[in-house]
Scaffold this motif. Structure first.
Motif, mmCIF file in Angstrom:
data_model
loop_
_atom_site.group_PDB
_atom_site.id
_atom_site.type_symbol
_atom_site.label_atom_id
_atom_site.label_comp_id
_atom_site.label_asym_id
_atom_site.label_seq_id
_atom_site.Cartn_x
_atom_site.Cartn_y
_atom_site.Cartn_z
ATOM 1 N N ILE A 1 4.756 135.829 45.625
ATOM 2 C CA ILE A 1 5.153 135.612 47.030
ATOM 3 C C ILE A 1 6.643 135.257 47.095
ATOM 4 O O ILE A 1 7.384 135.770 47.940
ATOM 5 C CB ILE A 1 4.283 134.510 47.679
ATOM 6 C CG1 ILE A 1 2.836 134.994 47.820
ATOM 7 C CG2 ILE A 1 4.857 134.082 49.029
ATOM 8 C CD1 ILE A 1 1.846 133.910 48.228
ATOM 9 N N ALA A 2 7.068 134.399 46.175
ATOM 10 C CA ALA A 2 8.479 133.974 46.172
ATOM 11 C C ALA A 2 9.401 135.179 45.983
ATOM 12 O O ALA A 2 10.395 135.334 46.695
ATOM 13 C CB ALA A 2 8.700 132.944 45.069
ATOM 14 N N LYS A 3 9.032 136.065 45.049
ATOM 15 C CA LYS A 3 9.865 137.259 44.796
ATOM 16 C C LYS A 3 9.964 138.111 46.051
ATOM 17 O O LYS A 3 11.042 138.569 46.423
ATOM 18 C CB LYS A 3 9.230 138.087 43.666
ATOM 19 C CG LYS A 3 9.731 137.668 42.294
ATOM 20 C CD LYS A 3 9.293 138.677 41.231
ATOM 21 C CE LYS A 3 9.566 138.118 39.850
ATOM 22 N NZ LYS A 3 8.524 138.453 38.886
ATOM 23 N N SER A 4 8.823 138.299 46.718
ATOM 24 C CA SER A 4 8.826 139.186 47.891
ATOM 25 C C SER A 4 9.654 138.606 49.038
ATOM 26 O O SER A 4 10.148 139.330 49.890
ATOM 27 C CB SER A 4 7.393 139.475 48.340
ATOM 28 O OG SER A 4 6.859 138.316 48.944
ATOM 29 N N LEU A 5 9.819 137.292 49.073
ATOM 30 C CA LEU A 5 10.581 136.656 50.161
ATOM 31 C C LEU A 5 11.997 136.266 49.721
ATOM 32 O O LEU A 5 12.751 135.689 50.508
ATOM 33 C CB LEU A 5 9.839 135.407 50.655
ATOM 34 C CG LEU A 5 8.489 135.655 51.333
ATOM 35 C CD1 LEU A 5 7.767 134.334 51.576
ATOM 36 C CD2 LEU A 5 8.670 136.410 52.638
ATOM 37 N N ASN A 6 12.301 136.532 48.451
ATOM 38 C CA ASN A 6 13.622 136.174 47.908
ATOM 39 C C ASN A 6 13.905 134.671 48.007
ATOM 40 O O ASN A 6 15.003 134.258 48.381
ATOM 41 C CB ASN A 6 14.701 136.995 48.632
ATOM 42 C CG ASN A 6 15.956 137.105 47.799
ATOM 43 O OD1 ASN A 6 15.905 136.893 46.575
ATOM 44 N ND2 ASN A 6 17.079 137.374 48.435
ATOM 45 N N VAL A 7 12.882 133.886 47.714
ATOM 46 C CA VAL A 7 13.035 132.428 47.643
ATOM 47 C C VAL A 7 12.442 131.978 46.305
ATOM 48 O O VAL A 7 11.987 132.804 45.522
ATOM 49 C CB VAL A 7 12.330 131.707 48.830
ATOM 50 C CG1 VAL A 7 12.995 132.055 50.147
ATOM 51 C CG2 VAL A 7 10.834 132.017 48.858
ATOM 52 N N THR A 8 12.424 130.670 46.037
ATOM 53 C CA THR A 8 11.866 130.197 44.765
ATOM 54 C C THR A 8 10.395 129.804 44.960
ATOM 55 O O THR A 8 9.966 129.500 46.086
ATOM 56 C CB THR A 8 12.640 128.962 44.259
ATOM 57 O OG1 THR A 8 12.398 127.877 45.179
ATOM 58 C CG2 THR A 8 14.132 129.223 44.167
ATOM 59 N N PRO A 9 9.619 129.764 43.866
ATOM 60 C CA PRO A 9 8.227 129.301 43.979
ATOM 61 C C PRO A 9 8.148 127.891 44.588
ATOM 62 O O PRO A 9 7.242 127.599 45.370
ATOM 63 C CB PRO A 9 7.735 129.307 42.526
ATOM 64 C CG PRO A 9 8.575 130.341 41.851
ATOM 65 C CD PRO A 9 9.930 130.262 42.499
ATOM 66 N N ALA A 10 9.114 127.034 44.255
ATOM 67 C CA ALA A 10 9.100 125.673 44.823
ATOM 68 C C ALA A 10 9.273 125.719 46.339
ATOM 69 O O ALA A 10 8.597 124.985 47.076
ATOM 70 C CB ALA A 10 10.211 124.834 44.191
ATOM 71 N N GLN A 11 10.139 126.601 46.810
ATOM 72 C CA GLN A 11 10.335 126.701 48.263
ATOM 73 C C GLN A 11 9.055 127.189 48.952
ATOM 74 O O GLN A 11 8.714 126.700 50.028
ATOM 75 C CB GLN A 11 11.528 127.627 48.565
ATOM 76 C CG GLN A 11 12.864 126.965 48.230
ATOM 77 C CD GLN A 11 14.028 127.948 48.213
ATOM 78 O OE1 GLN A 11 13.885 129.109 47.825
ATOM 79 N NE2 GLN A 11 15.197 127.482 48.633
ATOM 80 N N VAL A 12 8.348 128.134 48.315
ATOM 81 C CA VAL A 12 7.077 128.601 48.891
ATOM 82 C C VAL A 12 6.080 127.440 48.945
ATOM 83 O O VAL A 12 5.426 127.195 49.963
ATOM 84 C CB VAL A 12 6.485 129.774 48.071
ATOM 85 C CG1 VAL A 12 5.084 130.133 48.566
ATOM 86 C CG2 VAL A 12 7.399 130.990 48.123
#
Ligand SMILES: NC(=O)c1ccc[n+]([C@@H]2O[C@H](COP(=O)([O-])OP(=O)(O)OC[C@H]3O[C@@H](n4cnc5c(N)ncnc54)[C@H](OP(=O)(O)O)[C@@H]3O)[C@@H](O)[C@H]2O)c1
Length: 276
Positions: free
Chosen positions: A214-225
């Protein structure tokens, strides 16, 4: 408006910032001071502390060095879990005020219904006594809101059945895969604001493949997700970090997880924490 400047409203009308900064396991001295100063510079307006973390003085020192008026931030502090007697509560609270160099805290919590490491025994009477002492601190303006932490439905019912006031907050372990649904529903029904401690499962959650995807698809980090998921649940996360980059990126949560992504995260059932 940036999430750092947004609040939730507690049942007594007090505003609590939607994101906090955790301070557990920051070593006393320079490491705690540096992390808290970095957090304040990054814009956190809410610090989560506790006497048992043994670094309250450094949190107070960091606030002083940074120069922000403590009244402009929200400070959560906690009563050590083995203290349940009235005088002990007042003594510990006074110690915390001295450590933090403030005249009141924004939120004061009973850290746990039982002493750490104690899983049996009836603490109902003891918790009622401690809670009544917190009510006194609240009435005297020494805590602008009061609450509990690690309280189960039974622990909360114990206070309710005695006709005591309803805690403004319950701070619980809450993260993707560990959502304590029955307790959350109970707290929401009774207008008890939830705070999520260990919102990253102490870092162990961040290797989860769904979260990474999910993080990759949104261009954010796993922590942010992981943190955004909690915010969208209406719960206040208090991530801890010593690493300056993490302290900063954990505040960047101004994106939205759509309903299908939230549902996908809801399917994760996993508690990857390792406590020792
Ligand atoms: N009421 C209670 O009983 C209770 C219990 C536990 C915790 N708490 C509170 O909740 C706060 C947070 O919980 P926690 O400290 O247990 O764990 P947490 O916030 O879930 O995780 C902290 C760990 O995650 C790492 N981390 C942080 N941001 C990261 C990022 N963006 N990417 C990768 N790793 C990251 C940190 O690394 P580094 O530190 O190395 O940067 C640290 O190892 C505590 O500090 C405390 O204030 C309360």
């Amino acid at each position: 408006m940036n999430l750092l400047n947004q609040d939730v409203l507690l049942s007594n009308g007090i505003k609590m910032p939607k994101l906090g900064f955790g301070t557990w396991e920051l070593p006393p001295g320079t490491p705690t001071q540096d992390a808290v100063k970095t957090a304040l510079r990054a814009g956190y307006k809410h610090l989560d502390t506790a006497l048992v973390y043994q670094n309250e003085k450094d949190v107070g020192e960091a606030i002083k060095i940074h120069g922000i008026d403590p009244n402009e931030i929200f400070i959560t502090a906690k009563l050590p879990p083995h203290i349940k007697r009235r005088n002990g509560v007042f003594r510990m609270h006074a110690k915390t005020l001295t450590n933090l160099n403030v005249t009141s805290v924004d939120l004061y919590l009973i850290n746990a219904p039982r002493p750490f490491g104690v899983y049996t025994g009836d603490y109902d009477d003891a918790n009622a006594v401690a809670w009544e002492a917190l009510e006194t601190l609240y009435q005297e303006g020494k805590a602008k809101a009061i609450g509990v932490s690690n309280f189960t439905i039974d622990d909360l019912e114990n206070l309710r059945n005695r006709g005591l006031s309803t805690p403004h907050v319950n701070q619980i372990a809450y993260f993707v895969g560990h959502t304590q649904d029955a307790l959350v529903a109970y707290c929401q029904k009774h207008n008890i604001q939830l705070m999520a401690y260990s919102p990253l499962a102490r870092g162990y959650l961040l290797n989860n493949s769904i979260l990474i995807d999910i993080a990759k698809s949104l261009n954010v980090t796993p922590a942010q997700v992981a943190l955004r998921y909690i915010v969208q649940k209406g719960i206040v996360p208090i991530p801890k970090a010593a690493t300056p980059k993490y302290i900063d990126t954990n505040t960047q949560l101004d994106f939205t997880l759509d309903a299908s992504t939230m549902a996908r995260l809801d399917t994760i059932e996993n508690d990857p924490r390792e406590w020792d």
